[in-house]
Scaffold this motif. Sequence first.
Motif, PDB file in Angstrom:
ATOM      1  N   SER B 238       0.828  -1.213   0.000  1.00 30.30           N
ATOM      2  CA  SER B 238       0.000   0.000   0.000  1.00 30.30           C
ATOM      3  C   SER B 238       0.858   1.257   0.000  1.00 30.30           C
ATOM      4  CB  SER B 238      -0.907   0.062   1.228  1.00 30.30           C
ATOM      5  OG  SER B 238      -1.802  -0.993   1.217  1.00 30.30           O
ATOM      6  N   LEU B 239       2.074   1.136   0.498  1.00 29.91           N
ATOM      7  CA  LEU B 239       2.949   2.314   0.489  1.00 29.91           C
ATOM      8  C   LEU B 239       3.123   2.797  -0.948  1.00 29.91           C
ATOM      9  CD1 LEU B 239       5.610   1.317   3.162  1.00 29.91           C
ATOM     10  CD2 LEU B 239       4.113   3.305   3.248  1.00 29.91           C
ATOM     11  N   THR B 240       3.319   1.857  -1.840  1.00 28.46           N
ATOM     12  CA  THR B 240       3.488   2.219  -3.250  1.00 28.46           C
ATOM     13  C   THR B 240       2.164   2.707  -3.837  1.00 28.46           C
ATOM     14  OG1 THR B 240       5.013   0.375  -3.351  1.00 28.46           O
ATOM     15  CG2 THR B 240       4.449   1.420  -5.435  1.00 28.46           C
ATOM     16  N   VAL B 241       1.092   2.017  -3.502  1.00 26.79           N
ATOM     17  CA  VAL B 241      -0.219   2.416  -4.028  1.00 26.79           C
ATOM     18  C   VAL B 241      -0.569   3.815  -3.526  1.00 26.79           C
ATOM     19  CG1 VAL B 241      -2.656   1.790  -4.220  1.00 26.79           C
ATOM     20  CG2 VAL B 241      -0.924  -0.007  -4.043  1.00 26.79           C
ATOM     21  N   ALA B 242      -0.250   4.101  -2.278  1.00 25.24           N
ATOM     22  CA  ALA B 242      -0.526   5.432  -1.722  1.00 25.24           C
ATOM     23  C   ALA B 242       0.233   6.503  -2.501  1.00 25.24           C
ATOM     24  CB  ALA B 242      -0.133   5.489  -0.250  1.00 25.24           C
ATOM     25  N   ALA B 243       1.446   6.181  -2.910  1.00 26.48           N
ATOM     26  CA  ALA B 243       2.224   7.154  -3.692  1.00 26.48           C
ATOM     27  C   ALA B 243       1.550   7.401  -5.043  1.00 26.48           C
ATOM     28  CB  ALA B 243       3.653   6.657  -3.880  1.00 26.48           C
ATOM     29  N   GLU B 244       1.016   6.330  -5.644  1.00 22.42           N
ATOM     30  CA  GLU B 244       0.288   6.504  -6.919  1.00 22.42           C
ATOM     31  C   GLU B 244      -0.921   7.394  -6.707  1.00 22.42           C
ATOM     32  OE1 GLU B 244       1.092   1.885  -8.116  1.00 22.42           O
ATOM     33  OE2 GLU B 244      -0.977   2.635  -8.294  1.00 22.42           O
ATOM     34  N   GLY B 245      -1.623   7.120  -5.619  1.00 23.36           N
ATOM     35  CA  GLY B 245      -2.822   7.906  -5.310  1.00 23.36           C
ATOM     36  C   GLY B 245      -2.494   9.361  -5.086  1.00 23.36           C
ATOM     37  N   GLU B 246      -1.388   9.597  -4.410  1.00 24.89           N
ATOM     38  CA  GLU B 246      -0.959  10.972  -4.135  1.00 24.89           C
ATOM     39  C   GLU B 246      -0.689  11.699  -5.446  1.00 24.89           C
ATOM     40  OE1 GLU B 246      -0.774  12.016  -0.962  1.00 24.89           O
ATOM     41  OE2 GLU B 246       0.026  14.016  -1.368  1.00 24.89           O
ATOM     42  N   ASP B 258       4.405  14.569  -1.370  1.00 28.45           N
ATOM     43  CA  ASP B 258       4.972  13.433  -0.654  1.00 28.45           C
ATOM     44  C   ASP B 258       3.845  12.729   0.108  1.00 28.45           C
ATOM     45  OD1 ASP B 258       6.300  11.710   1.119  1.00 28.45           O
ATOM     46  OD2 ASP B 258       8.023  13.052   1.263  1.00 28.45           O
ATOM     47  N   PRO B 259       3.625  11.442  -0.177  1.00 30.05           N
ATOM     48  CA  PRO B 259       2.515  10.780   0.504  1.00 30.05           C
ATOM     49  C   PRO B 259       2.818  10.467   1.964  1.00 30.05           C
ATOM     50  CG  PRO B 259       3.667   9.228  -0.906  1.00 30.05           C
ATOM     51  CD  PRO B 259       4.309  10.556  -1.134  1.00 30.05           C
ATOM     52  N   TYR B 260       4.123  10.328   2.322  1.00 26.77           N
ATOM     53  CA  TYR B 260       4.435   9.817   3.656  1.00 26.77           C
ATOM     54  C   TYR B 260       4.890  10.881   4.641  1.00 26.77           C
ATOM     55  CZ  TYR B 260       5.353   6.085   0.264  1.00 26.77           C
ATOM     56  OH  TYR B 260       5.306   5.226  -0.801  1.00 26.77           O
ATOM     57  N   LEU B 261       5.638  11.861   4.139  1.00 25.80           N
ATOM     58  CA  LEU B 261       6.329  12.790   5.034  1.00 25.80           C
ATOM     59  C   LEU B 261       6.086  14.226   4.620  1.00 25.80           C
ATOM     60  CD1 LEU B 261       9.804  10.985   4.989  1.00 25.80           C
ATOM     61  CD2 LEU B 261       7.996  10.706   6.705  1.00 25.80           C
ATOM     62  N   GLY B 301       6.919  16.121   9.517  1.00 26.06           N
ATOM     63  CA  GLY B 301       5.676  15.485   9.926  1.00 26.06           C
ATOM     64  C   GLY B 301       5.587  14.118   9.263  1.00 26.06           C
ATOM     65  N   VAL B 302       5.160  13.131  10.023  1.00 21.35           N
ATOM     66  CA  VAL B 302       4.947  11.809   9.441  1.00 21.35           C
ATOM     67  C   VAL B 302       3.459  11.702   9.164  1.00 21.35           C
ATOM     68  CG1 VAL B 302       5.041   9.321   9.856  1.00 21.35           C
ATOM     69  CG2 VAL B 302       6.897  10.793  10.648  1.00 21.35           C
ATOM     70  N   ARG B 303       3.087  11.439   7.907  1.00 19.31           N
ATOM     71  CA  ARG B 303       1.658  11.412   7.568  1.00 19.31           C
ATOM     72  C   ARG B 303       1.089  10.002   7.674  1.00 19.31           C
ATOM     73  NH1 ARG B 303      -0.099  13.169   2.723  1.00 19.31           N
ATOM     74  NH2 ARG B 303      -2.061  13.312   3.854  1.00 19.31           N
ATOM     75  N   ALA B 312      11.451   5.513   3.590  1.00 14.83           N
ATOM     76  CA  ALA B 312      11.420   6.956   3.353  1.00 14.83           C
ATOM     77  C   ALA B 312      11.975   7.709   4.558  1.00 14.83           C
ATOM     78  CB  ALA B 312       9.983   7.406   3.069  1.00 14.83           C
ATOM     79  N   ILE B 313      11.619   7.246   5.739  1.00 15.27           N
ATOM     80  CA  ILE B 313      12.086   7.912   6.957  1.00 15.27           C
ATOM     81  C   ILE B 313      13.597   7.760   7.096  1.00 15.27           C
ATOM     82  CG2 ILE B 313      12.068   7.708   9.480  1.00 15.27           C
ATOM     83  CD1 ILE B 313       9.071   7.437   9.360  1.00 15.27           C
ATOM     84  N   ALA B 314      14.079   6.537   6.870  1.00 17.94           N
ATOM     85  CA  ALA B 314      15.527   6.330   7.006  1.00 17.94           C
ATOM     86  C   ALA B 314      16.285   7.170   5.989  1.00 17.94           C
ATOM     87  CB  ALA B 314      15.844   4.852   6.847  1.00 17.94           C
TER      88      ALA B 314
END
Lengths: 104, 399, 186
Positions: B238-246, B258-261, B301-303, B312-314
Amino acid sequence: MGTRNYRRKTSHSEHGPGDGGRTGSWRVERPVLNKSLCIPCKRNTEACFICWLLCPDVVISRTIPPEIDLEYCKGCGICAEECPTKAITMVDEAKFSEDDKDKE
Amino acid sequence: MHIIENGNVAAALGVKLCHANVIAAYPITPQTPLTEKLSEYVEAGEMKAEYIPVESEHSALAVCIAASSAGARSFTATSANGLLYMHEQVQWAAGARLPLVMCVVNRAVGAPWNVWNDQQDSISQRDTGWMQIYCSDHQQIIDSVIKAYWLAEKVSIPIMVCYDGYILSHTYMPFDVPDQEKVDKFLPPFRPDYALNPEDPANLNTVTLPDVRMDVKGELAHGYMEIRYLLHEEMRTSLTVAAEGEKRFADIFGRGGDPYLEPYLCDDAQYVAVGLGSMTYQLRVAVDTLRKEGVKVGVMGVRFYRPFPDEAIANALKGKKCVIVYEKALSYGYEGALASDLKSALYEHLAGTGKLPVVQNFIAGIGGRDIKTDDLTQTLRAATKSRVSIQPVWIGLKI
Amino acid sequence: MNKEFIEIRWHGRGGQGAITAAKIVAGAAFVSGYSGVVMAPSFGTERRGAPVMTSLKLSREKIYDLSPIETPDIVVVLDHLLLAEADVTCGLKPGGVIVLNTPKAFESYKFKGYRLATADITAISVEAGLPHGMVNTGIIGTLAKATNLLGMDILIKGIEEEFRTRRPEKNSLAAKIAFEKTVVGG
């Protein structure tokens, strides 16, 4: 100087006046007792005391005459509603001491 | 179109724009106005939805589970002890792979009773298999609800859209309400692989054996372990899918990235503060103050909290001297939940590379205690000078 | 007063409409070039008649800090009886403005180091045709006169929009009369 030495480790509220602040300031109407209609007053005996029994905040004393603690009475009107002789009436708070309301 | 409204209304508008058609309603401070706003929309005919008032939060989620299983786009909202009350159903919804969206308006949990903001409620649910998004302002709230339905329905995993009780739910600020046409373009109608149907009956989520077995069609069906593995694996993808969605969202609505951060001044920073939700925006003021003093500090911020965007965080924190995690929740008996997860991600990706930052942990705002910007500035400044403590430090404690 | 970033704290009673008044001012500010506005009511359990505070921050840029106002530029007091129940000038910046609804004369107050604006908005609202006690629109007029922060025309428009189904002209009239009758000084 913090709360480290408070006697409890949990939230533990005990009975006693004033925990909710000076709730008398919430009043819009004040109960007024007409002693000539009040049963314990007329008979000089411990009788009735329905107002004392039903007051949700226990601000009416079981005495002759019953006394209402205006520091905490919120003016809910239950005493007036339930008094069997209508000895208590609710009166607009604004009618009382205009002076001590206007403090700067 | 920009309006000035509170966070609960932003969330309600998001749900309305997504044409949710089953709403399970139960009140709890501070989400109640959200649920009430939805009732106004339904009453006015602006939303064509079944509005189902229930007698408890457990039932609210049970209703959503049933409705979603029958093919409806469902919604409910809760906070604190309400979320805890539905916990059994929270676990259920994830295992049942239902694309629910639920707003969690973050509030402290009892005992003792407290109606104000912290994040213990949703953080305590991080292991359940629900995705979690944390919003820092009203624009993010309304946008995240829309993105959440898209993502949930794409991967069949439920999502909590979390935002700070009172601080965001009851505070008014301007935000853009997306056009209905654009939302319809972004979010297609809900078409599940299977929806409960008398023509094609099935028994969902029955007792499932530890081992695999042959089904009535002669195919090898999952055991419990495979079903649970798929939840985890698909949550990771889903991390990848979320990026597509973003990206799709950004193409249609012109904002996002950025979908995550959500980093601020992190590129050249040697010290980075990290957090979830509105506190990360407040930290920007502390960062600005310290930057004026010449300190190379930033805030991130971590989303997405689950799935945890470890890589992504690392990557973002690689080579930084120190990471300072500010949290409004913790795993009692150890430390802040985000700090733990973050350290784990850093260790996974950076151990042995020489680029592993020191991590410090601050706990703030528990039970809604005011977080003073000045306290954030002072603690951040101190953390950039030396390791304050290995154990988390609680800010503003009056013990 | 730094017109780039302004903090206004409103003191009212639960149910008196401080939030609505602050919302109207926020909306007017937003269309007047303050792209950052944040308005927050008192957080927590509510009761009609209880003293409450609403905070309103106005900025030319987006506001990231939602924490409570510590040093307001302006305090608005919807009911003079609150002066006895709440410390309305707490943190008020030196030279800050106090906007006060009171039936008493301007001269009867001594707020050293601050500017004061008074009007009997309770009476003005009745004069404008509103029910007794609806002071939240009138006070906007007094705020406008005292601070010259936002154009009256935009505020009037905001009032009439917010109250479009509830006596819009009477509400905006209360603000207009309050504007005329407000006494500013100090």
